[in-house]
Design a protein around this motif. Structure first.
Motif, PDB file in Angstrom:
ATOM      1  N   ASN A  33      13.689  11.082  13.436  1.00 13.50           N
ATOM      2  CA  ASN A  33      14.203  11.930  14.502  1.00 13.50           C
ATOM      3  C   ASN A  33      15.711  11.698  14.548  1.00 13.50           C
ATOM      4  O   ASN A  33      16.279  11.131  13.619  1.00 13.50           O
ATOM      5  CB  ASN A  33      13.485  11.678  15.833  1.00 13.50           C
ATOM      6  CG  ASN A  33      13.705  10.283  16.394  1.00 13.50           C
ATOM      7  OD1 ASN A  33      14.741   9.657  16.159  1.00 13.50           O
ATOM      8  ND2 ASN A  33      12.734   9.774  17.124  1.00 13.50           N
ATOM      9  N   ASP A  34      16.357  12.117  15.590  1.00 11.79           N
ATOM     10  CA  ASP A  34      17.820  12.034  15.623  1.00 11.79           C
ATOM     11  C   ASP A  34      18.369  10.604  15.622  1.00 11.79           C
ATOM     12  O   ASP A  34      19.498  10.375  15.221  1.00 11.79           O
ATOM     13  CB  ASP A  34      18.356  12.772  16.847  1.00 11.79           C
ATOM     14  CG  ASP A  34      18.155  14.274  16.736  1.00 11.79           C
ATOM     15  OD1 ASP A  34      18.123  14.793  15.596  1.00 11.79           O
ATOM     16  OD2 ASP A  34      18.017  14.930  17.783  1.00 11.79           O
ATOM     17  N   THR A  35      17.579   9.650  16.091  1.00 14.99           N
ATOM     18  CA  THR A  35      18.101   8.291  16.227  1.00 14.99           C
ATOM     19  C   THR A  35      17.259   7.212  15.568  1.00 14.99           C
ATOM     20  O   THR A  35      17.713   6.071  15.455  1.00 14.99           O
ATOM     21  CB  THR A  35      18.234   7.913  17.716  1.00 14.99           C
ATOM     22  OG1 THR A  35      16.952   8.020  18.333  1.00 14.99           O
ATOM     23  CG2 THR A  35      19.228   8.822  18.426  1.00 14.99           C
ATOM     24  N   GLU A  36      16.043   7.548  15.144  1.00 12.24           N
ATOM     25  CA  GLU A  36      15.128   6.534  14.634  1.00 12.24           C
ATOM     26  C   GLU A  36      14.491   6.955  13.319  1.00 12.24           C
ATOM     27  O   GLU A  36      14.310   8.135  13.058  1.00 12.24           O
ATOM     28  CB  GLU A  36      13.984   6.291  15.629  1.00 12.24           C
ATOM     29  CG  GLU A  36      14.432   5.868  17.003  1.00 12.24           C
ATOM     30  CD  GLU A  36      13.308   5.978  17.999  1.00 12.24           C
ATOM     31  OE1 GLU A  36      13.128   4.997  18.741  1.00 12.24           O
ATOM     32  OE2 GLU A  36      12.622   7.020  18.060  1.00 12.24           O
ATOM     33  N   TYR A  37      14.141   5.954  12.540  1.00 13.35           N
ATOM     34  CA  TYR A  37      13.349   6.132  11.340  1.00 13.35           C
ATOM     35  C   TYR A  37      12.011   5.451  11.615  1.00 13.35           C
ATOM     36  O   TYR A  37      11.986   4.321  12.081  1.00 13.35           O
ATOM     37  CB  TYR A  37      14.013   5.466  10.138  1.00 13.35           C
ATOM     38  CG  TYR A  37      15.416   5.949   9.891  1.00 13.35           C
ATOM     39  CD1 TYR A  37      15.638   7.064   9.093  1.00 13.35           C
ATOM     40  CD2 TYR A  37      16.499   5.299  10.448  1.00 13.35           C
ATOM     41  CE1 TYR A  37      16.923   7.519   8.855  1.00 13.35           C
ATOM     42  CE2 TYR A  37      17.794   5.751  10.223  1.00 13.35           C
ATOM     43  CZ  TYR A  37      17.993   6.855   9.427  1.00 13.35           C
ATOM     44  OH  TYR A  37      19.262   7.307   9.196  1.00 13.35           O
ATOM     45  N   GLY A  38      10.930   6.115  11.317  1.00 10.84           N
ATOM     46  CA  GLY A  38       9.624   5.529  11.555  1.00 10.84           C
ATOM     47  C   GLY A  38       8.757   5.585  10.316  1.00 10.84           C
ATOM     48  O   GLY A  38       8.880   6.492   9.503  1.00 10.84           O
ATOM     49  N   VAL A  39       7.888   4.612  10.192  1.00  9.45           N
ATOM     50  CA  VAL A  39       6.944   4.578   9.087  1.00  9.45           C
ATOM     51  C   VAL A  39       5.587   4.152   9.625  1.00  9.45           C
ATOM     52  O   VAL A  39       5.481   3.114  10.281  1.00  9.45           O
ATOM     53  CB  VAL A  39       7.380   3.609   7.970  1.00  9.45           C
ATOM     54  CG1 VAL A  39       6.385   3.634   6.818  1.00  9.45           C
ATOM     55  CG2 VAL A  39       8.778   3.940   7.465  1.00  9.45           C
ATOM     56  N   LEU A  40       4.584   4.975   9.361  1.00  9.92           N
ATOM     57  CA  LEU A  40       3.209   4.574   9.607  1.00  9.92           C
ATOM     58  C   LEU A  40       2.718   3.909   8.334  1.00  9.92           C
ATOM     59  O   LEU A  40       2.846   4.472   7.251  1.00  9.92           O
ATOM     60  CB  LEU A  40       2.329   5.788   9.908  1.00  9.92           C
ATOM     61  CG  LEU A  40       2.525   6.467  11.248  1.00  9.92           C
ATOM     62  CD1 LEU A  40       1.535   7.626  11.384  1.00  9.92           C
ATOM     63  CD2 LEU A  40       2.345   5.499  12.391  1.00  9.92           C
ATOM     64  N   ILE A  41       2.163   2.724   8.466  1.00  9.66           N
ATOM     65  CA  ILE A  41       1.729   1.943   7.318  1.00  9.66           C
ATOM     66  C   ILE A  41       0.230   1.679   7.431  1.00  9.66           C
ATOM     67  O   ILE A  41      -0.236   1.181   8.463  1.00  9.66           O
ATOM     68  CB  ILE A  41       2.484   0.601   7.241  1.00  9.66           C
ATOM     69  CG1 ILE A  41       3.989   0.847   7.114  1.00  9.66           C
ATOM     70  CG2 ILE A  41       1.955  -0.250   6.089  1.00  9.66           C
ATOM     71  CD1 ILE A  41       4.825  -0.406   7.262  1.00  9.66           C
ATOM     72  N   ARG A  42      -0.472   2.012   6.383  1.00  8.63           N
ATOM     73  CA  ARG A  42      -1.909   1.730   6.353  1.00  8.63           C
ATOM     74  C   ARG A  42      -2.102   0.239   6.126  1.00  8.63           C
ATOM     75  O   ARG A  42      -1.726  -0.305   5.098  1.00  8.63           O
ATOM     76  CB  ARG A  42      -2.582   2.549   5.254  1.00  8.63           C
ATOM     77  CG  ARG A  42      -4.075   2.374   5.246  1.00  8.63           C
ATOM     78  CD  ARG A  42      -4.728   3.334   4.299  1.00  8.63           C
ATOM     79  NE  ARG A  42      -6.134   2.957   4.126  1.00  8.63           N
ATOM     80  CZ  ARG A  42      -6.985   3.641   3.392  1.00  8.63           C
ATOM     81  NH1 ARG A  42      -6.592   4.734   2.760  1.00  8.63           N
ATOM     82  NH2 ARG A  42      -8.225   3.230   3.286  1.00  8.63           N
ATOM     83  N   GLU A  43      -2.706  -0.435   7.103  1.00 13.82           N
ATOM     84  CA  GLU A  43      -2.793  -1.890   7.030  1.00 13.82           C
ATOM     85  C   GLU A  43      -3.939  -2.397   6.166  1.00 13.82           C
ATOM     86  O   GLU A  43      -3.991  -3.590   5.861  1.00 13.82           O
ATOM     87  CB  GLU A  43      -2.862  -2.504   8.422  1.00 13.82           C
ATOM     88  CG  GLU A  43      -4.072  -2.148   9.245  1.00 13.82           C
ATOM     89  CD  GLU A  43      -3.993  -2.745  10.628  1.00 13.82           C
ATOM     90  OE1 GLU A  43      -4.119  -3.975  10.756  1.00 13.82           O
ATOM     91  OE2 GLU A  43      -3.801  -1.979  11.573  1.00 13.82           O
ATOM     92  N   ASP A  44      -4.835  -1.528   5.726  1.00 15.35           N
ATOM     93  CA  ASP A  44      -5.939  -1.984   4.875  1.00 15.35           C
ATOM     94  C   ASP A  44      -5.767  -1.552   3.421  1.00 15.35           C
ATOM     95  O   ASP A  44      -6.741  -1.444   2.688  1.00 15.35           O
ATOM     96  CB  ASP A  44      -7.281  -1.501   5.430  1.00 15.35           C
ATOM     97  CG  ASP A  44      -7.425   0.013   5.418  1.00 15.35           C
ATOM     98  OD1 ASP A  44      -6.412   0.722   5.227  1.00 15.35           O
ATOM     99  OD2 ASP A  44      -8.558   0.499   5.606  1.00 15.35           O
ATOM    100  N   ILE A  45      -4.527  -1.336   3.005  1.00 16.44           N
ATOM    101  CA  ILE A  45      -4.293  -0.943   1.620  1.00 16.44           C
ATOM    102  C   ILE A  45      -4.645  -2.093   0.685  1.00 16.44           C
ATOM    103  O   ILE A  45      -4.552  -3.259   1.051  1.00 16.44           O
ATOM    104  CB  ILE A  45      -2.833  -0.484   1.378  1.00 16.44           C
ATOM    105  CG1 ILE A  45      -1.845  -1.558   1.808  1.00 16.44           C
ATOM    106  CG2 ILE A  45      -2.565   0.836   2.048  1.00 16.44           C
ATOM    107  CD1 ILE A  45      -0.417  -1.242   1.481  1.00 16.44           C
TER     108      ILE A  45
END
Length: 126
Positions: free
Chosen positions: A80-92
């Motif tokens: 978004n305008d101020t943040e970078y986000g990452v959803l991470i699959r924790e059971d990879i």
């Protein structure tokens, strides 16, 4: 060899990948403006909706409720305008090299596609 990881390990590896990336390209992505969230396919819809409502509402338009959606990637970048986000699959079940490659892919997707985000293009998922 594939391995399972804790959230703490995945977080550590993400920031190691970010450090490698910034050593080469000196991006504006840092620990201060990165949000990491973890999911499994079982809780993916709830995590995705909560994350998007709070940080990237536009992504709620994606077909994330389709069957198999949360089995189809190990990480997904948001911006978004101020943040970078990452959803991470924790059971990879990836090797450490594959985990680092996945994170570098997501960091690059965010760094390069910020102008595309503002034009309405979706970011990638690894």
């Amino acid at each position: 060899m594939p391995h399972s990881y804790t959230r703490s390990e995945l977080t550590e590896y993400f920031f190691e990948a970010l450090e490698m990336f910034n050593d080469c390209l000196d991006s504006d992505i840092s620990k201060q403006n990165v949000l990491l969230e973890f999911f499994t396919p079982a809780n993916g819809v709830a995590v995705y909706e909560g994350f998007c409502r709070a940080h990237s509402p536009k992504m709620l338009e994606e077909p994330y409720k389709e069957e198999g959606y949360f089995e189809s990637f190990g990480a997904q970048a948001f911006v978004n305008d101020t943040e970078y986000g990452v959803l991470i699959r924790e059971d990879i079940d990836f090797t450490l090299g594959e985990v680092l490659q996945m994170f570098l892919h997501e960091i690059l997707a965010k760094a390069v596609q910020i102008p595309l985000y503002h034009k309405g293009y979706p970011l990638s998922a690894y």
